[in-house]
Design a protein around this motif. Sequence first.
Motif, PDB file in Angstrom:
ATOM      1  N   LEU A 282      65.314  50.566  60.909  1.00  0.00           N
ATOM      2  CA  LEU A 282      65.659  51.988  60.786  1.00  0.00           C
ATOM      3  C   LEU A 282      66.296  52.315  59.440  1.00  0.00           C
ATOM      4  O   LEU A 282      66.301  53.471  59.031  1.00  0.00           O
ATOM      5  N   ARG A 283      66.820  51.341  58.744  1.00  0.00           N
ATOM      6  CA  ARG A 283      67.376  51.586  57.418  1.00  0.00           C
ATOM      7  C   ARG A 283      66.292  51.630  56.346  1.00  0.00           C
ATOM      8  O   ARG A 283      66.468  52.306  55.322  1.00  0.00           O
ATOM      9  N   HIS A 284      65.208  50.928  56.550  1.00  0.00           N
ATOM     10  CA  HIS A 284      64.228  50.770  55.471  1.00  0.00           C
ATOM     11  C   HIS A 284      62.844  51.327  55.794  1.00  0.00           C
ATOM     12  O   HIS A 284      61.957  51.285  54.947  1.00  0.00           O
ATOM     13  N   THR A 285      62.647  51.845  56.995  1.00  0.00           N
ATOM     14  CA  THR A 285      61.322  52.334  57.340  1.00  0.00           C
ATOM     15  C   THR A 285      60.892  53.492  56.449  1.00  0.00           C
ATOM     16  O   THR A 285      61.710  54.344  56.063  1.00  0.00           O
ATOM     17  N   ALA A 286      59.622  53.520  56.132  1.00  0.00           N
ATOM     18  CA  ALA A 286      59.061  54.627  55.341  1.00  0.00           C
ATOM     19  C   ALA A 286      58.429  55.682  56.239  1.00  0.00           C
ATOM     20  O   ALA A 286      57.958  56.714  55.751  1.00  0.00           O
ATOM     21  N   ASN A 287      58.422  55.437  57.540  1.00  0.00           N
ATOM     22  CA  ASN A 287      57.813  56.358  58.500  1.00  0.00           C
ATOM     23  C   ASN A 287      58.863  57.388  58.923  1.00  0.00           C
ATOM     24  O   ASN A 287      59.759  57.090  59.721  1.00  0.00           O
ATOM     25  N   SER A 288      58.770  58.597  58.419  1.00  0.00           N
ATOM     26  CA  SER A 288      59.790  59.619  58.669  1.00  0.00           C
ATOM     27  C   SER A 288      59.766  60.137  60.103  1.00  0.00           C
ATOM     28  O   SER A 288      60.709  60.800  60.538  1.00  0.00           O
ATOM     29  N   SER A 289      58.698  59.839  60.843  1.00  0.00           N
ATOM     30  CA  SER A 289      58.612  60.332  62.220  1.00  0.00           C
ATOM     31  C   SER A 289      59.431  59.486  63.196  1.00  0.00           C
ATOM     32  O   SER A 289      59.695  59.905  64.319  1.00  0.00           O
ATOM     33  N   VAL A 290      59.854  58.294  62.770  1.00  0.00           N
ATOM     34  CA  VAL A 290      60.589  57.412  63.681  1.00  0.00           C
ATOM     35  C   VAL A 290      61.911  58.055  64.104  1.00  0.00           C
ATOM     36  O   VAL A 290      62.227  58.144  65.296  1.00  0.00           O
ATOM     37  N   MET A 291      62.707  58.495  63.123  1.00  0.00           N
ATOM     38  CA  MET A 291      64.002  59.088  63.448  1.00  0.00           C
ATOM     39  C   MET A 291      63.815  60.382  64.230  1.00  0.00           C
ATOM     40  O   MET A 291      64.601  60.672  65.151  1.00  0.00           O
ATOM     41  N   LYS A 292      62.790  61.155  63.916  1.00  0.00           N
ATOM     42  CA  LYS A 292      62.560  62.399  64.651  1.00  0.00           C
ATOM     43  C   LYS A 292      62.265  62.097  66.118  1.00  0.00           C
ATOM     44  O   LYS A 292      62.769  62.791  67.019  1.00  0.00           O
ATOM     45  N   ASN A 293      61.474  61.067  66.381  1.00  0.00           N
ATOM     46  CA  ASN A 293      61.180  60.700  67.763  1.00  0.00           C
ATOM     47  C   ASN A 293      62.434  60.214  68.491  1.00  0.00           C
ATOM     48  O   ASN A 293      62.640  60.511  69.668  1.00  0.00           O
ATOM     49  N   ILE A 294      63.294  59.470  67.784  1.00  0.00           N
ATOM     50  CA  ILE A 294      64.533  58.990  68.398  1.00  0.00           C
ATOM     51  C   ILE A 294      65.430  60.163  68.780  1.00  0.00           C
ATOM     52  O   ILE A 294      65.958  60.229  69.899  1.00  0.00           O
ATOM     53  N   PHE A 295      65.609  61.107  67.854  1.00  0.00           N
ATOM     54  CA  PHE A 295      66.450  62.266  68.157  1.00  0.00           C
ATOM     55  C   PHE A 295      65.823  63.124  69.256  1.00  0.00           C
ATOM     56  O   PHE A 295      66.540  63.668  70.113  1.00  0.00           O
ATOM     57  N   HIS A 296      64.509  63.254  69.221  1.00  0.00           N
ATOM     58  CA  HIS A 296      63.799  64.026  70.237  1.00  0.00           C
ATOM     59  C   HIS A 296      64.058  63.446  71.629  1.00  0.00           C
ATOM     60  O   HIS A 296      64.475  64.151  72.559  1.00  0.00           O
ATOM     61  N   GLN A 297      63.857  62.155  71.777  1.00  0.00           N
ATOM     62  CA  GLN A 297      64.045  61.512  73.076  1.00  0.00           C
ATOM     63  C   GLN A 297      65.513  61.518  73.488  1.00  0.00           C
ATOM     64  O   GLN A 297      65.841  61.716  74.666  1.00  0.00           O
ATOM     65  N   SER A 298      66.399  61.311  72.528  1.00  0.00           N
ATOM     66  CA  SER A 298      67.835  61.280  72.837  1.00  0.00           C
ATOM     67  C   SER A 298      68.316  62.634  73.328  1.00  0.00           C
ATOM     68  O   SER A 298      69.100  62.727  74.292  1.00  0.00           O
ATOM     69  N   PHE A 299      67.866  63.690  72.662  1.00  0.00           N
ATOM     70  CA  PHE A 299      68.297  65.028  73.066  1.00  0.00           C
ATOM     71  C   PHE A 299      67.841  65.329  74.490  1.00  0.00           C
ATOM     72  O   PHE A 299      68.640  65.791  75.322  1.00  0.00           O
ATOM     73  N   ASN A 300      66.591  65.072  74.791  1.00  0.00           N
ATOM     74  CA  ASN A 300      66.074  65.364  76.126  1.00  0.00           C
ATOM     75  C   ASN A 300      66.742  64.511  77.200  1.00  0.00           C
ATOM     76  O   ASN A 300      66.880  64.929  78.346  1.00  0.00           O
TER      77      ASN A 300
END
Length: 419
Positions: A282-300
């Motif tokens: 999570l510190r070095h990934t170049a895939n910007s959708s990873v954090m968005k998916n984490i926040f999305h799932q966490s919020f729900n």
Amino acid sequence: MDGLPAGVAPSPGEKAEERYRALAYDTALSTLAAVLVYALLKVSLDGFRQWRARIPVLVVGSGPVGLTAALVAVRSGKVLKLTVLDERCRSALLCRPQQIALDPRSVNFLLGLGVDFDNMEGCWHNEHFFTRIGVFQEYLLSILEQKKQRVDVKVQLGTKFTEEYLRRIPHGQRPRVIVVADGSCGDTCSALGISSDYTAESCHAYGANATIERLDQRQVPTPEIRAHNLYFDLSAYGVEALRELRNPGSKPGFHLKIYGTFRNRYMALTCPASDTKMVRFLRHTANSSVMKNIFHQSFNAYKTDIEPRLNDVTLHSLQCSRRLFEIQLSHRRVSAAYIEGDNVAVTVEGEAARVLNFDTGCGVNLGMRGLESVGTLIYRTATAVDQNDILEALAEKMQHSRQVAETCKHTGLVEAMYG
């Protein structure tokens, strides 16, 4: 006479010595009495001078920290005239919808300043008080208006602090104490010639932030939601977190906080610094959708029951960090200064003095910590006998500011996120 045989008269030398001793005794008594009278008179005069001492104070910035600093100044009892400056107009200040969460220590500090939370729009949860910034500022402004009966209070909104502004003030009315609370982007310190050097120190943690605005939701104060020791299924990205979790020496998981109003929702995700596979990814990934998916799932997963879930339609409005970053606290090297020519003590507070690069909603509380010593600085400056007294007061203020930064670096996330 004592020490002489009966019937033997003292010699002239002995009489002179006796008179000398009596005179010395009387002189000592007189001197002692004079010293005592002088000491009592001096103490009385010093006490009267300190009681009567009043100075002009200038506060630059009318955010939550600036207006609280103004209230601290009034409560010190040593302010002759209080001026509050802000380059923003009143409507721009009071319409801000962002929510603040005042922790128990800040609540107790504000109660000591006369803040009545029962007369302020907001809500309580776990001894925290939640309200909107604009509501808090409007309340403090109303208190300052009431203080005009005892102190000359002047709030000048839409007025920017500059060197020219300071020069235009008549010499006898110039402030003896200036509190700079104009935020991390303010330039008051530069105008006063105070160094802009900051020290950035690691908080030994990594974090990420997210925000979402939903215009169909209410703009009302809402308690925070916290979840702890979270792990995420990143197997689709080749990271097997569950295997790490089963390891006996595995580090604690992530901490999540959801805060803000239903309309303006904010999320903060953090974990202590570690070198696990998940953290490295999570510190070095170049895939910007990873954090968005984490926040999305966490919020729900952790939202309140009465607010809607994020779906594919609302997900596009979610803004978040691209990856985990190191959480750092930046604090100003010079947080207090003395302007010798004008005999002015300056203290820098709030985000003008110290700021995290990680938004957890605790910035106001960090600013309140610095204000805990402002009243003492004003009192000691007002009652100072000479320049050395002021310099000593400023040295203690700087020491307190350094202690605030040090404490925040070590325990700030514990209070704001881990608890």
